[in-house]
Design a protein around this motif. Structure first.
Motif, PDB file in Angstrom:
ATOM      1  N   ALA A 138      -1.565  -5.887  -7.743  1.00  0.00           N
ATOM      2  CA  ALA A 138      -0.112  -6.076  -7.734  1.00  0.00           C
ATOM      3  C   ALA A 138       0.218  -7.566  -7.699  1.00  0.00           C
ATOM      4  N   LEU A 139       1.359  -7.906  -8.259  1.00  0.00           N
ATOM      5  CA  LEU A 139       1.866  -9.270  -8.239  1.00  0.00           C
ATOM      6  C   LEU A 139       2.790  -9.410  -7.037  1.00  0.00           C
ATOM      7  N   ARG A 140       2.442 -10.296  -6.116  1.00  0.00           N
ATOM      8  CA  ARG A 140       3.214 -10.415  -4.870  1.00  0.00           C
ATOM      9  C   ARG A 140       4.682 -10.760  -5.121  1.00  0.00           C
ATOM     10  N   GLU A 141       4.933 -11.631  -6.079  1.00  0.00           N
ATOM     11  CA  GLU A 141       6.311 -12.069  -6.321  1.00  0.00           C
ATOM     12  C   GLU A 141       7.190 -10.953  -6.881  1.00  0.00           C
ATOM     13  N   GLY A 142       6.573  -9.847  -7.314  1.00  0.00           N
ATOM     14  CA  GLY A 142       7.333  -8.738  -7.881  1.00  0.00           C
ATOM     15  C   GLY A 142       8.066  -7.909  -6.849  1.00  0.00           C
ATOM     16  N   TYR A 143       7.757  -8.136  -5.549  1.00  0.00           N
ATOM     17  CA  TYR A 143       8.369  -7.345  -4.481  1.00  0.00           C
ATOM     18  C   TYR A 143       8.944  -8.255  -3.397  1.00  0.00           C
ATOM     19  N   ARG A 144      10.083  -7.838  -2.882  1.00  0.00           N
ATOM     20  CA  ARG A 144      10.715  -8.560  -1.786  1.00  0.00           C
ATOM     21  C   ARG A 144      11.264  -7.551  -0.792  1.00  0.00           C
ATOM     22  N   ARG A 145      10.857  -7.694   0.471  1.00  0.00           N
ATOM     23  CA  ARG A 145      11.261  -6.759   1.522  1.00  0.00           C
ATOM     24  C   ARG A 145      10.951  -5.305   1.142  1.00  0.00           C
ATOM     25  N   GLY A 146       9.811  -5.115   0.558  1.00  0.00           N
ATOM     26  CA  GLY A 146       9.374  -3.770   0.220  1.00  0.00           C
ATOM     27  C   GLY A 146      10.067  -3.149  -0.962  1.00  0.00           C
ATOM     28  N   ARG A 147      10.781  -3.951  -1.758  1.00  0.00           N
ATOM     29  CA  ARG A 147      11.498  -3.416  -2.916  1.00  0.00           C
ATOM     30  C   ARG A 147      11.171  -4.221  -4.170  1.00  0.00           C
ATOM     31  N   LEU A 190      -4.697  -7.006  -3.885  1.00  0.00           N
ATOM     32  CA  LEU A 190      -5.626  -5.962  -4.304  1.00  0.00           C
ATOM     33  C   LEU A 190      -5.545  -4.815  -3.316  1.00  0.00           C
ATOM     34  N   SER A 191      -5.090  -3.659  -3.781  1.00  0.00           N
ATOM     35  CA  SER A 191      -4.936  -2.491  -2.914  1.00  0.00           C
ATOM     36  C   SER A 191      -6.060  -1.493  -3.162  1.00  0.00           C
ATOM     37  N   LEU A 192      -6.535  -0.887  -2.079  1.00  0.00           N
ATOM     38  CA  LEU A 192      -7.606   0.108  -2.167  1.00  0.00           C
ATOM     39  C   LEU A 192      -7.098   1.518  -1.876  1.00  0.00           C
ATOM     40  N   LYS A 193      -5.780   1.712  -1.980  1.00  0.00           N
ATOM     41  CA  LYS A 193      -5.184   3.018  -1.695  1.00  0.00           C
ATOM     42  C   LYS A 193      -5.513   4.037  -2.784  1.00  0.00           C
ATOM     43  N   CYS A 194      -5.452   5.312  -2.385  1.00  0.00           N
ATOM     44  CA  CYS A 194      -5.581   6.456  -3.309  1.00  0.00           C
ATOM     45  C   CYS A 194      -6.913   6.467  -4.062  1.00  0.00           C
ATOM     46  N   ASP A 220       0.829  -1.208   0.000  1.00  0.00           N
ATOM     47  CA  ASP A 220       0.000   0.000   0.000  1.00  0.00           C
ATOM     48  C   ASP A 220       0.868   1.265   0.000  1.00  0.00           C
ATOM     49  N   HIS A 221       1.955   1.232   0.782  1.00  0.00           N
ATOM     50  CA  HIS A 221       2.853   2.377   0.851  1.00  0.00           C
ATOM     51  C   HIS A 221       3.525   2.618  -0.507  1.00  0.00           C
ATOM     52  N   ILE A 222       3.955   1.553  -1.167  1.00  0.00           N
ATOM     53  CA  ILE A 222       4.582   1.680  -2.485  1.00  0.00           C
ATOM     54  C   ILE A 222       3.608   2.283  -3.487  1.00  0.00           C
ATOM     55  N   ILE A 223       2.372   1.805  -3.480  1.00  0.00           N
ATOM     56  CA  ILE A 223       1.352   2.322  -4.403  1.00  0.00           C
ATOM     57  C   ILE A 223       1.058   3.790  -4.118  1.00  0.00           C
ATOM     58  N   ASP A 224       1.036   4.162  -2.852  1.00  0.00           N
ATOM     59  CA  ASP A 224       0.789   5.550  -2.462  1.00  0.00           C
ATOM     60  C   ASP A 224       1.889   6.462  -2.992  1.00  0.00           C
ATOM     61  N   VAL A 225       3.143   6.060  -2.806  1.00  0.00           N
ATOM     62  CA  VAL A 225       4.293   6.859  -3.260  1.00  0.00           C
ATOM     63  C   VAL A 225       4.306   6.977  -4.782  1.00  0.00           C
ATOM     64  N   GLN A 226       4.058   5.854  -5.466  1.00  0.00           N
ATOM     65  CA  GLN A 226       4.145   5.864  -6.923  1.00  0.00           C
ATOM     66  C   GLN A 226       2.979   6.587  -7.584  1.00  0.00           C
ATOM     67  N   THR A 227       1.889   6.746  -6.866  1.00  0.00           N
ATOM     68  CA  THR A 227       0.779   7.544  -7.401  1.00  0.00           C
ATOM     69  C   THR A 227       1.218   8.995  -7.583  1.00  0.00           C
ATOM     70  N   ASP A 228       1.913   9.548  -6.590  1.00  0.00           N
ATOM     71  CA  ASP A 228       2.431  10.919  -6.701  1.00  0.00           C
ATOM     72  C   ASP A 228       3.525  11.001  -7.762  1.00  0.00           C
ATOM     73  N   LEU A 229       4.382   9.990  -7.822  1.00  0.00           N
ATOM     74  CA  LEU A 229       5.454   9.975  -8.819  1.00  0.00           C
ATOM     75  C   LEU A 229       4.880   9.960 -10.232  1.00  0.00           C
ATOM     76  N   LYS A 230       3.882   9.121 -10.448  1.00  0.00           N
ATOM     77  CA  LYS A 230       3.249   9.048 -11.771  1.00  0.00           C
ATOM     78  C   LYS A 230       2.607  10.379 -12.138  1.00  0.00           C
TER      79      LYS A 230
END
Length: 418
Positions: A338-347, A328-332, A47-57
């Protein structure tokens, strides 16, 4: 294992897989896997990653809009109705003023009371570097776009469905005209302009799951074959509490044993109500998300491609039905898959060169938010800063990024929110 044994193993494995698929086609009208109803579990890290990338996009889209304008600036008036389009939770004017290192505010040449915004010197440099990233990765762009079109029934997609996906797929503004040898614009049956694949590139017809299971050791593959493991298995990472549930494990084991249907194969002969079709849908969504740079996209973007990808009407239930594969994220104020395997330790795992460049863009954004002063030329230091930031992630931060709590929400497996 000599060449003859390798060839024999490959032949036997191919025959076994074909027999399994054929056998399942005969039984699919009568066999149904017992499914377990699951609750939605929040993942704070994603959720935090999606929140940050929404502003970046949003910042990148504003940058691109300014570049496209002949005058080279946007007025406050032109930003008035753009908040929803950019996916922001605050007014666009307030948002753009947060980042003075990217956007320089000045009065309109004719109407002094009208605020205008142009790119700072550092933003122009970042844009030029982005263009170079596109030039250096043209073969990757062709492969990525080809695979999207190869998964569709008619090898073409309406441009109005592709344009919202430019950010997620890492496509330049001129993607529809940049590669005339590979893609051409045609008129679809509905009258819409579509991007069509010129020729089927067989070398691209290999899914990410097939690549992951393509063991370089024939002996290892032979051992798996002897144990009866002919189907490809999706990587799964369950939310806390689900992995230990026997019913969930039994369901997933049965699901994994079903034959894997490549998203690049014609599946129109499969019973749409069968378990095999459900696994095929999971495979298509898994492959599409793997083609995105950040292994995620908005659910509505996938809905716009439902017919082209030959997906069932209520295919979005798949995302909450298989929480070990998707999140499935409900942020923003939107729904992101999101694909879970695409991230490890928040990266992000195996970041693309374009995502690395966007990290620089984000660093400049944060600098502007902190100091709220005029843009300064900090670009030469960005590479070192990014490397330091990646190494300075503490154990405490890692726990925070990957923590999932066991609470439930109103979003259940059977729901299909808009």
């Amino acid at each position: 294992m000599n060449l003859l044994e390798k060839s024999l193993f490959s032949t036997l494995k191919s025959i076994a897989t074909q027999n399994i698929v054929s056998h399942y086609h005969n039984l699919q009208q009568h066999r149904n896997i017992v499914k377990v109803r699951l609750k939605w579990v929040k993942n704070r890290g994603l959720d935090h990653i999606i929140d940050v990338q929404t502003d970046l996009k949003a910042a990148c889209l504003l940058k691109d809009a300014i570049v496209r304008l002949p005058v080279g600036y946007l007025t406050a008036k032109s930003l008035a109705d753009s908040q929803k389009l950019l996916g922001l939770t605050v007014p666009t004017l307030r948002f753009i003023r947060r980042y003075p290192t990217l956007f320089e505010e000045f009065p309109h040449p004719k109407y002094q009371s009208l605020p205008c915004f142009k790119l700072t010197h550092i933003a122009k440099i970042l844009h030029d570097q982005e263009l170079k990233v596109f030039e250096d990765n043209q073969s990757d762009l062709v492969e990525r776009l080809s695979k999207v079109l190869m998964m569709t029934t008619n090898r073409m997609v309406a441009l109005q469905s592709l344009h919202p996906l430019k950010w997620d797929l890492g496509l330049p503004d001129d993607f529809d005209k940049r590669f005339p040898d590979h893609f051409r614009i045609v008129k679809g049956t509905n009258g819409l302009a579509c991007l069509k694949l010129v020729q089927w590139p067989e070398k691209y017809a290999v899914s990410e799951l097939q690549k992951m299971n393509d063991d370089s050791s024939p002996l290892a593959g032979y051992r798996e074959f002897k144990r009866g493991k002919a189907a490809l298995e999706f990587p799964m990472s369950f939310p806390r509490g689900y992995g230990a549930q026997k019913k969930v494990r039994a369901w997933m084991d049965e699901f994994q044993k079903l034959p894997y249907i490549s998203p690049y194969e014609d599946s129109r002969g499969i019973d749409p109500n069968s378990d095999l079709m459900e696994k095929r849908v999971v495979g298509v969504l898994h492959e599409f998300l793997n083609l995105t740079l950040y292994k995620k996209t908005k659910r509505n973007y996938l809905r716009s491609l439902r017919k082209e990808l030959y997906l069932p009407d209520r295919f979005t239930r798949i995302f909450t039905r298989y929480p070990g594969i998707f999140y499935l994220s409900l942020k923003c104020k939107t729904t992101t898959v999101a694909l879970r395997e695409g991230y490890r330790r928040g990266r992000l795992v195996n970041p693309h060169p374009l995502t690395r460049h966007r990290d620089k863009f984000h660093h400049v954004m944060r600098t502007g938010l902190i100091y709220r002063s005029k843009g300064v030329d900090i670009l030469p230091q960005l590479d070192n800063v990014l490397d330091e930031e990646e190494n300075e992630l503490t154990d405490e931060e890692e726990i925070e990024l990957t923590d999932e709590y066991d609470g439930t929400s109103d979003a259940e497996t059977g729901s299909d929110e808009d």
